[in-house]
Design a protein around this motif. Structure first.
Motif, PDB file in Angstrom:
ATOM      1  N   MET A   1       1.210  -0.921  -0.124  1.00  0.00           N
ATOM      2  CA  MET A   1       0.071  -0.282   0.020  1.00  0.00           C
ATOM      3  C   MET A   1       1.209   1.320   0.179  1.00  0.00           C
ATOM      4  SD  MET A   1      -3.321   1.123   2.803  1.00  0.00           S
ATOM      5  CE  MET A   1      -2.225   1.559   4.257  1.00  0.00           C
TER       6      MET A   1
ATOM      7  N   VAL B   1      -0.372   6.952  -2.416  1.00  0.00           N
ATOM      8  CA  VAL B   1      -1.739   7.172  -1.665  1.00  0.00           C
ATOM      9  C   VAL B   1      -1.821   9.232  -2.485  1.00  0.00           C
ATOM     10  CG1 VAL B   1      -2.043   8.561   0.720  1.00  0.00           C
ATOM     11  CG2 VAL B   1      -0.325   6.787   0.374  1.00  0.00           C
TER      12      VAL B   1
ATOM     13  N   TYR C   1      -6.771   0.459  -2.470  1.00  0.00           N
ATOM     14  CA  TYR C   1      -7.813   0.781  -0.461  1.00  0.00           C
ATOM     15  C   TYR C   1      -8.644   2.457  -0.727  1.00  0.00           C
ATOM     16  CZ  TYR C   1      -4.450  -2.360   0.871  1.00  0.00           C
ATOM     17  OH  TYR C   1      -3.759  -4.304   0.036  1.00  0.00           O
ATOM     18  N   GLU C   2      -9.034   2.418  -0.018  1.00  0.00           N
ATOM     19  CA  GLU C   2      -9.458   4.152   0.257  1.00  0.00           C
ATOM     20  C   GLU C   2      -9.777   4.152   2.187  1.00  0.00           C
ATOM     21  OE1 GLU C   2     -12.691   4.313   2.324  1.00  0.00           O
ATOM     22  OE2 GLU C   2     -14.054   1.868   1.535  1.00  0.00           O
ATOM     23  N   ARG C   3      -9.861   5.749   2.412  1.00  0.00           N
ATOM     24  CA  ARG C   3     -10.618   5.937   3.393  1.00  0.00           C
ATOM     25  C   ARG C   3     -11.560   7.400   3.012  1.00  0.00           C
ATOM     26  NH1 ARG C   3      -4.866   6.917   7.121  1.00  0.00           N
ATOM     27  NH2 ARG C   3      -6.280   8.919   8.069  1.00  0.00           N
TER      28      ARG C   3
ATOM     29  N   TRP D   1      -7.807   2.169   6.399  1.00  0.00           N
ATOM     30  CA  TRP D   1      -7.709   1.748   5.544  1.00  0.00           C
ATOM     31  C   TRP D   1      -8.805   0.865   4.836  1.00  0.00           C
ATOM     32  CZ3 TRP D   1      -6.150   5.349   0.947  1.00  0.00           C
ATOM     33  CH2 TRP D   1      -5.575   6.796   1.850  1.00  0.00           C
TER      34      TRP D   1
ATOM     35  N   GLU E   1      -9.667  -2.178   1.550  1.00  0.00           N
ATOM     36  CA  GLU E   1      -9.776  -2.492   0.476  1.00  0.00           C
ATOM     37  C   GLU E   1     -10.910  -2.815  -0.182  1.00  0.00           C
ATOM     38  OE1 GLU E   1      -8.987  -7.042  -1.334  1.00  0.00           O
ATOM     39  OE2 GLU E   1      -7.762  -6.547   0.330  1.00  0.00           O
TER      40      GLU E   1
END
Length: 650
Positions: free
Chosen positions: A194, A197, A221-223, A230, A232
């Motif tokens: 990962m 970013v 991945y996202e936040r 994070w 997936e």
């Protein structure tokens, strides 16, 4: 001295010929050799200042000039980073300009992709007139942080290029930098699983990409759905040739991402993707002829950084299908008032939206910048101000059939005058890239000297679907075979259509295009009078061995399928049957000079006719070709075509 007077005085220094004579045809090659006189024109966030990158003399380095937006005739504040060269700049706040700098630190390359330059980030406070250079070599600006006038985010690749993973997925390390004090704070260390970013307008990380080396899959991945962790949301096999690129998210529904993807189709479309359900949603836009190339973001990044306002595709031009009516109307109004408008875009805008800079480029405009400020439109300057629109050439998008029935898109740069013309096919480098010809300096220079120029999107070119791309290598490398037929068949098409004369044909290319020129020189069914090969791959195995052990998955299939199975020019040197002009940079890191050295020895062995021109200090890339390099390149080419390209010249 005001801006316009300074520009005229500078141009008088640039060349020794009469700048203002419009009757000289073709243009002196000195004109074409100039690097961009003006570029990178941007308005400050508060709209009070306009900055631009300018090369004031023919052999000078770029400087930044900063003007009050209300008076472009005022004496500018000038920024020079000597001995480092300014590559580009960007506004970090109302009073601070950031810069990308480079400096030549070696006289020889250190190996493949290890060039002679080192790179730095720097900033200048235009009020305090103070410069800061930041000590992290190879740093890239990641985020300006529009809502914070003191801090930016930058990143770099630990370990440089010595990594076996595709560059787009290498882990980067991220820092927050105080542009006033120079202090930096670690945000996160990228990891293989990962590491790529992206940050939102406030600097919050929202998207990351990585690689699962055990399963051979790229992972996203996202936040957005959970600000603390994070999550997936997608995987793609490294063996897949399909596209999956996250381009942004819906402002009103942040969990809905905008994704460019094939999703089983030949053409790339723009899709909604729900990261809560981890599933594709609605197809927003897709075409049957070309891929979706990218998205268009809002013209005011200070307020709407990640807002997607349209979708972009390229064919005859760079076309935008807008979702935002105001952005569309603004662009349409600008297109009506900009001279020679072709591809018009807003390239910077003030925070309040009231002041903006506009850039236009097209066949009869090398690139011109305008300022719209307080309701008044002013011309700032041109990349190549010595070129008059009426003396440049039109560009036409065409399609023709290759001998196996495949449709080949192409761009045709047509000289002023009546056909038939002597013709040059100019295949792009890569080869696996996308290209749209708006204003191509090489093609325009050749057309200005009377040659019609064909730039084919031969099989392997991106942007025209998966089948067109993968047909170059999926069943064995087609370099020298069907990819070469595509180029020859294009020239035969020009002859059939009355555009070109059959005994006045040549090929010129750079990088892969140079490779194609060397292959053409040894074709049995020869249609060319000569070839010009720049920065050419002459030995397939030597080239691919530079990076063979770094490749995996689809990239390995692509590169090895292409180079291992294709014709290698050095192995066919004995079959060369037309004159060759070889051109190579002395510090070319992408196609090292050993290619030219070995190929010349092979030509000497078999007594073949050729000339060799070395560009001292030039790398592979166009931004390392300075005035003297380009002058030598153009003089060598035109002289060769006129005098040495077959009996009596082309």
């Amino acid at each position: 001295m005001g801006m316009l007077k300074t520009l005229v005085t500078s141009l008088l220094i640039l060349v020794s010929v009469d700048v203002f004579s419009k009757n000289a045809e073709p243009y002196p090659l000195d004109y074409w050799a100039l690097r961009d006189v003006i570029s990178n024109v941007e308005i400050s966030p508060d709209g009070k200042h306009l900055a631009l990158l300018k090369i004031p003399t023919k052999d000078g380095n770029p400087i930044i000039e900063v003007y009050p937006s209300d008076n472009l005739e005022a004496e500018p504040y000038r920024i020079n980073s000597d001995p480092m060269e300014i590559q580009s700049f960007f506004w970090l706040s109302d009073d601070v300009i950031g810069m990308n700098l480079r400096q030549k630190v070696r006289n020889k390359i250190e190996g493949f992709n290890e060039g002679v330059y080192e790179y730095l980030l720097a900033s200048v406070d235009i009020k305090r007139k103070k410069m800061k250079k930041y000590d992290q070599l190879g740093a890239d600006l990641e985020h300006v942080l529009p809502n914070n006038d003191r801090r930016i985010i930058f990143s770099y690749l630990p370990g440089g290029d010595d990594n076996r993973l595709n560059k787009a997925f290498r882990p980067r390390t991220y820092y927050e930098l105080d542009i006033k004090s120079g202090a930096k704070k670690l945000i996160l260390h990228g990891k293989l699983d990962m590491g790529q970013v992206e940050f939102d307008i406030d600097g919050n990380p929202w998207l990351a990409r990585g690689f699962d080396i055990g399963k051979g899959e790229y992972v996203w991945y996202e936040r957005i759905t959970d600000k603390r962790n994070w999550n997936e949301f997608h995987r793609l096999s490294e063996d897949s040739f399909e596209t999956f690129d996250v381009e942004g998210f819906d402002d009103k529904q942040p969990h809905i991402f905008y994704v460019r993807a094939n999703r089983g189709d030949d053409k790339v479309g723009l899709w909604e993707f729900n990261v809560k359900t981890r599933k594709f949603g609605e197809l927003i836009y897709r075409r049957g002829d070309v891929d979706v190339a990218s998205v268009r973001y809002h013209s005011n990044p200070w307020k709407n950084l990640d807002t997607v306002v349209g979708v972009v595709y390229t064919k005859e031009n760079v076309e935008v299908e807008y979702f935002d009516e105001l952005e569309m109307a603004t662009t349409q109004q600008l297109e009506k008032i900009i001279p020679e408008s072709h591809y018009v875009r807003i390239n910077s805008r003030s925070r309040d939206g009231g002041s903006l800079t506009i850039y236009n480029v097209g066949p009869r405009d090398p690139g011109t910048y305008y300022l719209l400020h307080k309701g008044k439109l002013s011309k700032v300057g041109s990349r190549q101000p010595l070129m008059d629109p009426e003396n440049l050439a039109d560009v036409r998008y065409i399609e023709y059939k290759a001998r196996d029935g495949r449709t080949i898109p192409a761009y045709l740069t047509i000289p002023n005058g009546k056909p038939p013309f002597p013709a040059i096919v100019m295949p792009h480098g890569g080869p696996f890239v996308s290209e749209v010809v708006l204003y191509d300096e090489w093609a325009q220079m050749l057309a200005n000297n009377g040659y019609i120029v064909l730039q084919p999107e031969y099989r392997g070119s991106r942007g025209f679907g998966l089948d067109h791309y993968t047909s170059a290598f999926i069943d064995g490398g087609q370099g020298g075979y069907k990819m070469q037929d595509d180029k020859d068949d294009g020239m035969k098409y020009l002859v059939e259509q009355g555009w070109a004369e059959p005994d006045r044909l040549a090929m010129f290319g750079w990088s892969y295009g140079g490779y194609a020129a060397l292959v053409a020189a040894a074709r049995k069914d020869q249609i060319y009078q000569c070839v010009i090969a720049g920065a050419a791959v002459s030995d397939n195995q030597m080239q691919v061995n530079y990076y063979r052990d770094r490749m995996r998955g689809a990239q390995k299939i692509e590169q090895l399928g292409m180079w291992d199975d294709s014709i290698s020019p050095i192995e066919t040197a004995a079959e060369v049957n037309v004159p060759i002009l070889l051109i190579h940079g002395s510090v070319d890191q992408r196609v090292p000079p050993a290619h030219a050295e070995r190929y010349r020895k092979a030509l000497d062995k078999y007594g073949k006719e050729y000339k060799y021109v070395e560009l001292d200090g030039a790398d592979h890339f166009s931004n390392t070709l300075f005035y003297e390099h380009q002058k030598t390149l153009y003089e060598s080419m035109i002289s060769y075509l006129k005098s040495d390209c077959g009996a009596g010249g082309l």
